[in-house]
Design an enzyme around this catalytic site. Sequence first.
Site, PDB file in Angstrom:
ATOM      1  CB  SER A 143      -6.030 -56.142 -23.684  1.00 54.72           C
ATOM      2  OG  SER A 143      -6.061 -54.524 -23.692  1.00 54.72           O
TER       3      SER A 143
HETATM    4  N1  SAH Z   1      -4.304 -52.331 -21.602  1.00 56.26           N
HETATM    5  C1  SAH Z   1      -5.672 -51.703 -20.830  1.00 56.26           C
HETATM    6  C2  SAH Z   1      -6.529 -52.097 -21.207  1.00 56.26           C
HETATM    7  C3  SAH Z   1      -6.765 -50.882 -22.629  1.00 56.26           C
HETATM    8  S1  SAH Z   1      -8.461 -50.426 -23.047  1.00 56.26           S
HETATM    9  C4  SAH Z   1      -5.414 -53.497 -19.905  1.00 56.26           C
HETATM   10  O1  SAH Z   1      -4.866 -54.704 -20.172  1.00 56.26           O
HETATM   11  O2  SAH Z   1      -6.701 -53.210 -18.866  1.00 56.26           O
HETATM   12  C5  SAH Z   1      -7.975 -48.576 -23.388  1.00 56.26           C
HETATM   13  C6  SAH Z   1      -7.734 -47.971 -22.413  1.00 56.26           C
HETATM   14  O3  SAH Z   1      -6.883 -46.166 -22.877  1.00 56.26           O
HETATM   15  C7  SAH Z   1      -9.067 -47.179 -21.577  1.00 56.26           C
HETATM   16  O4  SAH Z   1      -9.281 -47.034 -20.366  1.00 56.26           O
HETATM   17  C8  SAH Z   1      -9.354 -45.757 -22.123  1.00 56.26           C
HETATM   18  O5  SAH Z   1     -10.029 -44.966 -21.195  1.00 56.26           O
HETATM   19  C9  SAH Z   1      -7.287 -45.009 -22.297  1.00 56.26           C
HETATM   20  N2  SAH Z   1      -7.646 -44.548 -23.249  1.00 56.26           N
HETATM   21  C10 SAH Z   1      -8.407 -43.681 -24.237  1.00 56.26           C
HETATM   22  N3  SAH Z   1      -8.146 -42.347 -25.572  1.00 56.26           N
HETATM   23  C11 SAH Z   1      -7.310 -41.838 -24.341  1.00 56.26           C
HETATM   24  C12 SAH Z   1      -5.858 -41.511 -24.241  1.00 56.26           C
HETATM   25  N4  SAH Z   1      -5.593 -40.060 -24.985  1.00 56.26           N
HETATM   26  N5  SAH Z   1      -5.597 -40.724 -23.225  1.00 56.26           N
HETATM   27  C13 SAH Z   1      -5.284 -41.856 -22.311  1.00 56.26           C
HETATM   28  N6  SAH Z   1      -5.189 -42.593 -22.797  1.00 56.26           N
HETATM   29  C14 SAH Z   1      -7.054 -43.097 -22.692  1.00 56.26           C
END
Ligand code: SAH
Length: 659
Positions: free
Chosen positions: A62
Amino acid sequence: MKDQSERRRQMVADHVARRGVRDPRVLDALETVPREVFVPDHLVELAYEDAPVPLEHGQVVSRPVLVGWMAEALNLRPGDRVLEVGTGSGYTAAVLSRIVASVYTIERYPDVAERARTRVEGLGYGNVFVRSGDGSLGWPDQAPFDAILVEAGAPQIPQALREQLAVGGQLLVPVGETPRTQRLLRVVRLSESRFAEQDLGAVRFVPLTGEAGFGEKVSTRRAPRPLPTTPAQWIEMAAEPFRDIDSADLQPILDRIGDARVVLLGEATHGTCQFYRMRARITQALVERRGFNLVAVEADWPDAARIDHHVRDLDRPPATWKAFARFPTWMWRNAETAAFVEWLRGWNGARPRKERASFHGLDLYSLFTSIEAVLDYLDDVDPEVANIARERYGCLMPWQDDPATYGRAAVTGAYAGCEDAVAAMLTELLARREDYAAADGDRFLEAAQNARVVANAEQYYRVMYYGARASWNLRDRHMFDTLQTLLGARGPGAKAVVWAHNSHIGDARATEMGGGGELNIGQLCREAYGDEAYLVGFGTDHGTVAAASFWDGAMEIKHVRPALRDSYEGLCHQSGVRRFFLPLRDADEALREQLLGPRLNRAIGVIYRPETELQSHYFQSVLPRQFDEYIWFDETSAVRPLSTVEVGPDLPETWPFGY
Ligand code: SAH
């Protein structure tokens, strides 16, 4: 390392604090956590840019400003236990762990979760607990949580997450029907059974998979793409695409418009169907949902008044002349405008007179129809003054067919000129305001404005003799003054939508017009209303357009040439996104920088000469300063002009176009 912490400080100051994140604990945490640890090695250079950085499996780390903004929105306290759904790189979890007691974070991809764990452990952040699994179901064993942050877009608020909130705790979750754009919602648990919800605005996250998400099938697997390097790629990243005009989600642009009092909607040509239809849709939304009650367009005042009578169902004596019958007739006498007009009439029909939205013309090309309208009015309300008016306006009558020649004759002294006569008439009418307006205020306003048009048009044709700049400025000032008069007449709550060409609406100071001393209505509105004026430009690459080959020429359907490669239109075309909204006012600094130009920008008016396009239709501008937002249609088609035959016999006599 010293160098990195300096860059981090800079990033927080430039990209986070400056964008409104104030909470000192959040800013401290962002300054503490080494972001370079969380980005893939080959992208380390990007760690302190204000940009999302690509991760494995098509995911992203992010942007710092987003992390800061969400952390602040959660109102975290030092003792809090927080759940994060969507660990990704682990960066957000690491930042949160510097603010609260413990962070539980779940990631669907085991390999991604593993790497995140290694990173936070490596930093010695012992209060972060990483697990892989379906976060849409929460982490029941560790519930309740004081705060829950979901970093992927859900189709609706996952029930399990509500249930795992402590009373008084809050959940932030992006929710959207389609997997690509969402609204960030805040849910506060008020008691065991009561929850409050709040919408914090438009956001864009990757889709939430899993049981309470979009399931496992949803493709998040866009191959990790390198960060944009060209302006066209930046546009692609920032663009909010839409499929078609009728289904486009307008909520995000309405949010950006916010509390603006004046919304100006442009057009890159005077003959493109899609521009009219999109302006109509946005205007409908502003009227229905935001209380806008004036629509003011680049059309002649007396002609537009005919539409106004129709949409507000005002009882007016039938006129003997046809509205919108002069060149360029297709500009308002077209199916697109007619559809909007009928909608507005329908909307108004269900409302008391005072609340009806009105429709007006801002332009000043109606010298002679305005004279007629003033005379008609006076014949009705004060025949004696009508005779005086006839005499005064008689001065202009010999020039009916060619007012420009009048201008020349008056300036060169070949003809005495009518300046004093038309000014005296306006003054006289205004002096009688009390008497006349008592009978019918709307009608008086209409007549007084016609007298003003006569006075300004008389001046316009004289000034034209001295060159295009002075007459352009006079015209745009007239349009602006007319808008001000209308807003004033409608009272304090009045809000206006303006439809005019991009060249009137895009702030002249950001174009080569400004350099040449020309101003326009967009600039005047910004100067008068600041952020309460919202300027929207429209653009296209290719297609067809209704235009003439010369002034007074017949309308033709012409082919619009594909835009020049390096023009703004060229960049939008190269973005590969066929239709989009491009928010510019609060755009990323990086995007703004990419678009600062100046570059060429295309303007097609009532005349289009594709053979000499570069000289006749392109001018330099700085797009992100010219407009607050830009709406793009890669391919467009001509407006559908109305002919007498098409209008049909079943329409009422008052039909605005004068049949
Ligand atoms: N906060 C993170 C970015 C998140 S991106 C950072 O700063 O790096 C969103 C993430 O949510 C991705 O890695 C994706 O794989 C995950 N994701 C999507 N659906 C999900 C679920 N049902 N449970 C857990 N993680 C999930």
